[in-house]
Design an enzyme around this catalytic site. Structure first.
Site, PDB file in Angstrom:
ATOM      1  N   HIS A 258     -14.098  -5.394  -8.073  1.00  0.00           N
ATOM      2  CA  HIS A 258     -15.066  -4.364  -7.699  1.00  0.00           C
ATOM      3  C   HIS A 258     -14.496  -2.967  -7.837  1.00  0.00           C
ATOM      4  O   HIS A 258     -13.301  -2.765  -7.632  1.00  0.00           O
ATOM      5  CB  HIS A 258     -15.509  -4.556  -6.243  1.00  0.00           C
ATOM      6  CG  HIS A 258     -16.344  -5.785  -6.056  1.00  0.00           C
ATOM      7  ND1 HIS A 258     -16.324  -6.510  -4.899  1.00  0.00           N
ATOM      8  CD2 HIS A 258     -17.212  -6.403  -6.878  1.00  0.00           C
ATOM      9  CE1 HIS A 258     -17.162  -7.534  -5.016  1.00  0.00           C
ATOM     10  NE2 HIS A 258     -17.706  -7.482  -6.208  1.00  0.00           N
TER      11      HIS A 258
ATOM     12  N   GLU B 121      -7.155  -7.258  16.505  1.00  0.00           N
ATOM     13  CA  GLU B 121      -6.821  -6.533  17.739  1.00  0.00           C
ATOM     14  C   GLU B 121      -8.082  -6.089  18.483  1.00  0.00           C
ATOM     15  O   GLU B 121      -8.088  -5.975  19.698  1.00  0.00           O
ATOM     16  CB  GLU B 121      -5.963  -5.310  17.408  1.00  0.00           C
ATOM     17  CG  GLU B 121      -4.515  -5.690  17.158  1.00  0.00           C
ATOM     18  CD  GLU B 121      -3.695  -4.526  16.591  1.00  0.00           C
ATOM     19  OE1 GLU B 121      -2.533  -4.761  16.234  1.00  0.00           O
ATOM     20  OE2 GLU B 121      -4.236  -3.392  16.498  1.00  0.00           O
ATOM     21  N   ALA B 122      -9.150  -5.849  17.734  1.00  0.00           N
ATOM     22  CA  ALA B 122     -10.399  -5.387  18.366  1.00  0.00           C
ATOM     23  C   ALA B 122     -11.216  -6.547  18.940  1.00  0.00           C
ATOM     24  O   ALA B 122     -12.316  -6.351  19.437  1.00  0.00           O
ATOM     25  CB  ALA B 122     -11.230  -4.618  17.345  1.00  0.00           C
ATOM     26  N   GLY B 123     -10.698  -7.762  18.821  1.00  0.00           N
ATOM     27  CA  GLY B 123     -11.403  -8.910  19.400  1.00  0.00           C
ATOM     28  C   GLY B 123     -12.263  -9.665  18.412  1.00  0.00           C
ATOM     29  O   GLY B 123     -13.005 -10.583  18.779  1.00  0.00           O
TER      30      GLY B 123
ATOM     31  N   SER C 137      -6.025 -17.282   7.350  1.00  0.00           N
ATOM     32  CA  SER C 137      -6.153 -17.128   5.896  1.00  0.00           C
ATOM     33  C   SER C 137      -7.602 -17.484   5.545  1.00  0.00           C
ATOM     34  O   SER C 137      -8.345 -17.986   6.398  1.00  0.00           O
ATOM     35  CB  SER C 137      -5.217 -18.091   5.172  1.00  0.00           C
ATOM     36  OG  SER C 137      -5.712 -19.417   5.341  1.00  0.00           O
TER      37      SER C 137
ATOM     38  N   VAL D 210     -10.525 -13.433  13.575  1.00  0.00           N
ATOM     39  CA  VAL D 210      -9.957 -13.305  12.226  1.00  0.00           C
ATOM     40  C   VAL D 210      -9.132 -14.558  11.937  1.00  0.00           C
ATOM     41  O   VAL D 210      -8.237 -14.901  12.715  1.00  0.00           O
ATOM     42  CB  VAL D 210      -9.070 -12.037  12.127  1.00  0.00           C
ATOM     43  CG1 VAL D 210      -8.441 -11.927  10.741  1.00  0.00           C
ATOM     44  CG2 VAL D 210      -9.882 -10.786  12.442  1.00  0.00           C
ATOM     45  N   PRO D 211      -9.438 -15.264  10.867  1.00  0.00           N
ATOM     46  CA  PRO D 211      -8.671 -16.482  10.562  1.00  0.00           C
ATOM     47  C   PRO D 211      -7.256 -16.129  10.073  1.00  0.00           C
ATOM     48  O   PRO D 211      -6.983 -14.964   9.755  1.00  0.00           O
ATOM     49  CB  PRO D 211      -9.485 -17.131   9.443  1.00  0.00           C
ATOM     50  CG  PRO D 211     -10.183 -16.002   8.784  1.00  0.00           C
ATOM     51  CD  PRO D 211     -10.445 -14.970   9.834  1.00  0.00           C
TER      52      PRO D 211
END
Ligand code: ACO
Ligand code: LMR
Length: 605
Positions: free
Chosen positions: A272, A293-295, A301, A298-299
């Protein structure tokens, strides 16, 4: 804020991209939409007025327009523009639509629009509160309601990915390809998506992640959200801010692809245009860490993403936030479909009783219905129910021109043919074939030329001059036997009708000033019956609210002469039956009536 699209949403498709449109209509049919999601197509270079598409096993017609403004005028409810213009035209098409107004969402598919123009277009859309999806996108979907173009792929793929009905995930990606991939992963690990948008891969796109997530936050169908970001740009940080300020409260799963970028030397440009990190915080890795960190979920990978989706979905299900889905009945699109050869838009004989423009014959045929031949003509010729004064006028015209004696050109031909032993239909046709610019067929020409003169403010003298230059007698002026001294009482009758029942007759009023001038030259140059009919029909159509384009089309397609053809058919048949009743022998024209002046053929051997 409601969902991006509903089951009633209709779009105008800019560019006749028939394959993509057919896929949208197949989707509509399968999910049981009542109306097609495409209301109109803008095909600036096409000549046709409509295109046929399949609607399940059947076919439907979708109107084609030369420009967006006419399409929008005729389909004001279509509030989505699917702009499939190339990168050269997409900007202008979007700007025109923004200026026209009435569009809530504009999707721009083109890749390669100059960034300067994209930014201008996006700013203008924001100022007008219009959602722009793209540029460089496959679009978006509200499963079970509205799907843009090719998103989701084939119908089989769409059903496998549970894109045929609403689930509970709100999905936002940049990439279209990964959108499809994720829809499939969500279908396998959860219950599908409630709304999804691929925002597009360009550096500057109309709606960014946060715009879509904020809308999904307000959409009660969306229970959790999945954001697939990528290396480059800082849009993910706006999402983090919105979580911190409490604007986004629904669970969010997110992953930024492009973590591989760190293994390259700086500035690697991925597929892109926007996928290139210009600073440390724009790397996928930095964004993934900040989001965690923001909650945000997030995996570890991309491979871990399916597990995480199943986990978040499972928790919401256990809490009762997500309910079981009752799978809807789906219609199927037949594998083999046959195109129809003919189209009919005026009558339908498939039911118990045939209809004229929707009206069963019995509802217009008998006297108790209060309907006459004028009503039948307005239904079958114009597909409209005209007011009584207009249907009465049509009927008056038909009756007025039914016959004008045996000596007129057409009746004479019909009589001669009948006397040659031909059938009613053969004799009638010879009479009808006589109708033309001099006899009975000057009605369209009269409407065309008088309308031109009036609309261009020509004085009668200027009009006469103009026609002289064209080298044709003024259609609708002149008669062989009728004159000022021997007025045509049919014309008197039509004028009387118009004075009594028409709201106004501006074109007739003008034509009468022309007649004053022509009769001052020669007293048989009266406004004749053809002229009076043509001119009054234009006055009638204008009073009925027809557009100039529609009236011009009536004229150019020969609609006005058709009134004479229909009426005089009655008279010609009368003359033919008269011949048969009288058992008249074959006719031969008397020698005395012919001037013979036959010289010996010139010898050029
Ligand atoms: N516009 C301008 N001048 C005309 C017109 C006209 N419509 N009609 C006749 N003239 C002029 C001719 O140029 C001629 O001029 P000139 O003497 O200086 O040479 C003079 O009038 C006589 O012309 P003719 O052709 O002899 O007129 P005629 O009376 O024979 O023709 C006709 C009658 C054919 C109807 C003719 O007037 C005409 O062509 N009109 C236009 C077509 C039309 O309206 N036809 C429908 C008639 S009504 C019906 O059929 C139901
Ligand atoms: C007609 O109605 O046939 C005419 O006005 C023509 C004519 O010659 O009388």
């Amino acid at each position: 804020m409601a969902a991006l699209f509903t089951k009633e949403t209709q779009a105008i498709f800019w560019n006749n991209n028939a394959g993509a449109i057919q896929r949208m209509l197949d989707y509509d049919y399968v999910i049981g939409r009542k109306t097609p999601s495409i209301a109109a197509i803008v095909a600036p270079t096409g000549e046709s007025k409509f295109q046929k598409f399949f609607w399940g096993p059947d076919e439907i017609m979708i109107n084609l327009y030369k420009n967006t403004s006419q399409a929008k005028k005729d389909h004001p409810n279509a509030d989505v523009l699917l702009n499939f213009g190339s990168f050269r035209t997409a900007y202008d098409v979007t700007m025109e639509a923004l200026n026209l107004g009435g569009f809530k969402t504009i999707m721009v598919t083109a890749e390669g629009i100059p960034e300067r123009l994209s930014r201008k277009m996006i700013a203008e859309a924001k100022a007008k509160n219009v959602t722009v999806i793209g540029p460089a996108t496959v679009g978006g979907i509200v499963p079970g309601a509205f799907k843009i173009a090719n998103l989701g792929g084939t119908i089989e793929n769409i059903i496998n990915s549970k894109l045929h009905r609403a689930g509970s995930c709100g999905l936002v990606t940049r990439s279209g390809g990964l959108f499809n991939e994720l829809a499939n992963i969500i279908a396998l690990n959860a219950d599908g998506i409630a709304e999804g948008v691929a925002i597009g891969g360009d550096r500057f796109v109309g709606s960014v992640f946060i715009d879509n997530l904020l809308r999904m936050q307000e959409n009660p169908e969306v229970k959790y959200m999945l954001l697939l970001g990528e290396v480059g740009g800082a849009e993910e940080y706006k999402v983090i801010e919105a979580i911190k300020s409490g604007k986004l409260t629904k669970p969010i799963i997110a992953w930024c692809i492009g973590t591989i970028a760190k293994y390259y030397s700086s500035g690697v440009q991925f597929g892109h245009a926007g996928a290139s990190a210009n600073a440390e915080r724009e790397t996928a890795e930095a964004k993934n860490i900040a989001m965690a960190e923001a909650g945000i979920h997030v995996p570890s990978s991309f491979n871990d993403l399916p597990r995480l989706i199943a986990q978040v979905y499972g928790e919401l299900k256990a809490k009762g936030v997500i309910k079981d889905i009752v799978e809807p009945e789906l219609k199927t699109v037949p594998k083999i479909r046959r195109k129809k050869e003919f189209i009919c838009t005026i009558s339908d004989d498939r039911g118990d009783e045939a209809t004229y423009a929707g009206f069963p014959i019995s509802s217009v045929a008998t006297p108790d219905t209060g309907k006459g031949i004028g009503d039948v003509i307005s239904l079958l010729w114009f597909k409209k129910q005209y007011p009584k004064w207009a249907t009465d006028f049509i009927e008056t015209v038909i009756k007025t021109v039914a016959d004008h004696g045996p000596a007129v050109s057409g009746a004479h031909n019909a009589k001669v043919t009948a006397r040659a032993g031909k059938s009613v239909v053969e004799s009638l046709v010879t009479g009808l074939l006589t109708i033309g610019p001099r006899f009975g067929g000057a009605i369209d020409g009269a409407a065309e030329h008088f309308k031109y003169a009036y609309d261009n403010n020509l004085t009668p003298a200027e009009f006469l001059n103009h026609m002289k230059k064209l080298g044709i007698p003024i259609p609708g002026i002149g008669h062989r036997i009728k004159s000022l001294r021997n007025p045509d009482l049919r014309v008197v009758g039509l004028k009387k009708f118009a004075a009594e029942y028409f709201p106004s007759t501006p074109l007739l009023d003008y034509a009468l000033t022309v007649e004053q001038l022509t009769t001052s030259k020669k007293d048989n140059l009266i406004l004749n019956v053809d002229g009076t009919i043509g001119i009054l029909m234009v006055d009638m159509w204008r009073a009925l609210g027809y557009s100039e384009d529609e009236i011009n089309e009536f004229i150019s397609s020969g609609t006005l002469n058709a009134f004479f053809i229909a009426g005089r058919t009655i008279g010609f048949i009368g003359h033919v039956l008269d011949e048969k009743r009288l058992a008249m022998p074959m006719y031969r024209h008397p020698f005395e009536d012919i001037l013979y002046q036959v010289d010996m053929a010139e010898d050029i051997r």
